[in-house]
Design an enzyme around this catalytic site. Structure first.
Site, PDB file in Angstrom:
ATOM      1  N   ARG A  66      72.183  40.976  34.627  1.00  0.00           N
ATOM      2  CA  ARG A  66      71.285  42.054  34.168  1.00  0.00           C
ATOM      3  C   ARG A  66      70.312  41.583  33.092  1.00  0.00           C
ATOM      4  O   ARG A  66      69.125  41.859  33.176  1.00  0.00           O
ATOM      5  CB  ARG A  66      72.073  43.288  33.700  1.00  0.00           C
ATOM      6  CG  ARG A  66      73.013  43.874  34.766  1.00  0.00           C
ATOM      7  CD  ARG A  66      72.365  44.029  36.126  1.00  0.00           C
ATOM      8  NE  ARG A  66      73.315  44.460  37.146  1.00  0.00           N
ATOM      9  CZ  ARG A  66      73.265  44.128  38.422  1.00  0.00           C
ATOM     10  NH1 ARG A  66      72.314  43.333  38.863  1.00  0.00           N
ATOM     11  NH2 ARG A  66      74.150  44.597  39.271  1.00  0.00           N
ATOM     12  N   ASP A 125      68.117  51.759  48.893  1.00  0.00           N
ATOM     13  CA  ASP A 125      67.917  52.650  47.746  1.00  0.00           C
ATOM     14  C   ASP A 125      66.675  52.322  46.932  1.00  0.00           C
ATOM     15  O   ASP A 125      65.887  53.216  46.609  1.00  0.00           O
ATOM     16  CB  ASP A 125      69.149  52.626  46.831  1.00  0.00           C
ATOM     17  CG  ASP A 125      70.378  53.121  47.565  1.00  0.00           C
ATOM     18  OD1 ASP A 125      70.588  54.336  47.606  1.00  0.00           O
ATOM     19  OD2 ASP A 125      71.117  52.279  48.136  1.00  0.00           O
ATOM     20  N   SER A 133      79.839  48.890  47.918  1.00  0.00           N
ATOM     21  CA  SER A 133      78.737  48.588  47.019  1.00  0.00           C
ATOM     22  C   SER A 133      78.923  47.144  46.570  1.00  0.00           C
ATOM     23  O   SER A 133      79.957  46.785  46.014  1.00  0.00           O
ATOM     24  CB  SER A 133      78.777  49.535  45.823  1.00  0.00           C
ATOM     25  OG  SER A 133      77.949  49.034  44.812  1.00  0.00           O
ATOM     26  N   ASP A 167      76.005  48.965  34.690  1.00  0.00           N
ATOM     27  CA  ASP A 167      74.720  48.292  34.851  1.00  0.00           C
ATOM     28  C   ASP A 167      73.541  49.087  34.271  1.00  0.00           C
ATOM     29  O   ASP A 167      72.611  48.507  33.733  1.00  0.00           O
ATOM     30  CB  ASP A 167      74.490  47.936  36.323  1.00  0.00           C
ATOM     31  CG  ASP A 167      75.389  46.778  36.761  1.00  0.00           C
ATOM     32  OD1 ASP A 167      75.663  45.908  35.909  1.00  0.00           O
ATOM     33  OD2 ASP A 167      75.821  46.751  37.925  1.00  0.00           O
TER      34      ASP A 167
HETATM   35  N1  ARG Z   1      82.237  46.189  37.673  1.00  0.00           N
HETATM   36  C1  ARG Z   1      81.398  45.043  37.534  1.00  0.00           C
HETATM   37  C2  ARG Z   1      80.608  45.101  36.270  1.00  0.00           C
HETATM   38  O1  ARG Z   1      80.414  46.147  35.724  1.00  0.00           O
HETATM   39  C3  ARG Z   1      80.505  44.820  38.733  1.00  0.00           C
HETATM   40  C4  ARG Z   1      79.556  45.891  39.064  1.00  0.00           C
HETATM   41  C5  ARG Z   1      78.629  45.424  40.116  1.00  0.00           C
HETATM   42  N2  ARG Z   1      78.238  46.370  41.076  1.00  0.00           N
HETATM   43  C6  ARG Z   1      78.768  46.526  42.306  1.00  0.00           C
HETATM   44  N3  ARG Z   1      78.063  47.216  43.124  1.00  0.00           N
HETATM   45  N4  ARG Z   1      79.903  46.047  42.667  1.00  0.00           N
HETATM   46  O2  ARG Z   1      80.169  44.086  35.791  1.00  0.00           O
END
Ligand code: ARG
Length: 401
Positions: free
Chosen positions: A95, A14, A175, A124
């Site tokens: 992040r 991506d 993911s 995110d």
């Molecule tokens: N749900 C978790 C958060 O918001 C992890 C998100 C991470 N992304 C993934 N592709 N699993 O911190």
């Protein structure tokens, strides 16, 4: 001068397509920014070459693994941070460190905009953009998946049409986001919340059902930070890695939850955080003997609020900073050793010692020779119950009318 955009680049399909996609949609030059937060996998050099091969005018790569461990994982450990009581904030804390590097790269290369590969449904995007707003208020944000209609199908078609140096056939149904603090897996088959995760989902942990022999480990802390494992000095990064390996082999730190996203959606996530969960368990047990009762009770509330702020993308907010100051103050005496057994998915503490302990054997003992004067208890209990007793007298009086 042509506008420049820095893109948070993972090296995956991506964001590789996003380089050219953003270029075509905006006419800007794209600078790829790749940050190592201990996610493993490809080398930064391989990622840099791919970014350039996909049309980036420059590539900024940074090994931030120690920075991430010291400045992001350690505060999370000191807070014993578990969002909704379960999730050690794996993605949420990575992040802000990526944001720092994005802003740094934007300054270095004279970019006006920051781009990221998040969708419009997750946390995110919020964490990236709130972070950017705080550290680089003049910078604009753009998310090609969300704002420029870059769907998965279009990404594959684009990569094939342009002959980009990236694999388009390998289809991962999940993911995944990972770093040294843990790993998060979502979507696909897991979206049916009755479906149990299959074996192939896990990578940091072995199946706890078939553990090797129990592994006993001693973790030494100084002011809330791990400084040695089994007597061997370690940096925070080394401590997390070592425990990822040892606790991971025992299947410690598997988490399967439905959590509340900031955007109002409940979502199913599988986490693996063997090192983080072993460290948090050990750290909490050391706090139990070194932090005074009222401070400890209040700290639990602070830790929960801290977790919510960090989950919600407020890493750089004033309240988070103030809570950090409180938490830091509580860690002054959190020094000593915790011995724990890692086995069959569990990390169980079975010994603790500390020069700064508040555990007083002479007060606690039920054997002869204790220094606690039991006669003091009667009066204390009388006064402690007074307020509720008076209120209950009132209840009886009113009911009798
Ligand atoms: N749900 C978790 C958060 O918001 C992890 C998100 C991470 N992304 C993934 N592709 N699993 O911190």
């Amino acid at each position: 001068m042509t506008e420049r955009i820095v893109l948070a680049y993972s090296g995956g399909l991506d964001t590789s397509v996003a380089i050219g996609w953003i270029g075509e949609a905006t006419g800007a030059e794209v600078i790829a920014v790749a940050v190592d937060v201990g996610q493993g996998g490809e080398s930064l050099e391989t990622i840099r070459q791919r970014a350039l091969g996909c049309g980036a005018v420059e590539a900024y790569v940074a090994d931030a693994s120690d920075e991430f461990a010291n400045e992001y994982c350690m505060p999370t450990l000191k807070a014993n941070a578990l969002y909704q009581g379960h999730y050690p904030l794996v993605s949420a804390i990575s992040r802000p460190v990526i944001v720092k590097h994005l802003v740094k790269a934007a300054r270095e290369f004279g970019a006006t905009t920051v781009a990221h590969g998040c969708t419009g449904k997750g946390n995110d995007q919020v964490r990236f953009e709130v972070g950017i707003q705080t550290l680089g208020p003049d910078l604009k944000c753009i998310a090609p998946v969300r704002d420029l209609a870059l769907t998965r199908d279009k990404a594959i078609a684009f990569a094939e049409e342009k002959g980009l140096p990236i694999e388009t056939t390998k289809k991962n149904p999940y993911s995944i986001d990972q770093n040294v603090w843990g790993r998060a897996v979502e979507t696909g088959y897991l979206e049916d919340i009755w479906n149990a995760p299959t074996k192939d989902i896990y990578d940091y942990t072995a199946a706890p059902e078939f553990p090797p022999a129990p592994d006993e480990v001693t973790i030494s802390f100084e002011a809330g930070v791990p400084v040695a494992i089994d007597g061997v000095k370690v940096t925070p990064l080394q401590a997390i890695k070592e425990l990822n390996r040892r606790a991971g082999a025992q299947g410690v730190g598997r988490i399967d939850v439905v959590e509340d996203r900031l955007v109002g959606i409940k979502s199913r996530e599988i986490y693996e955080a063997p090192g983080a969960m072993a460290l948090i368990t050990a750290h909490k047990h050391l706090e139990d003997i070194t932090i005074e009762r009222e401070q400890a009770r209040f700290k639990a509330t602070v830790g929960q609020r801290w977790s919510e702020l960090v989950y919600d993308g407020q890493w750089f907010s004033p309240l988070k900073r103030s809570l950090d100051a409180f938490i830091e103050d509580t860690q002054r005496y959190v020094s000593g050793d915790i011995r724990m057994t890692l086995h069959g998915g569990q990390a169980i503490v079975n010994g603790r010692r500390s020069e700064t302990s508040l555990y007083d054997f002479d007060l606690a003992t039920y054997d002869t020779g204790d220094t606690f004067d039991q006669s003091m208890a009667r009066g204390f209990i009388e006064l402690w119950g007074m307020s509720a007793k008076v209120a209950s007298g009132r209840d009886i009086r009113v009911a009798g009318k």
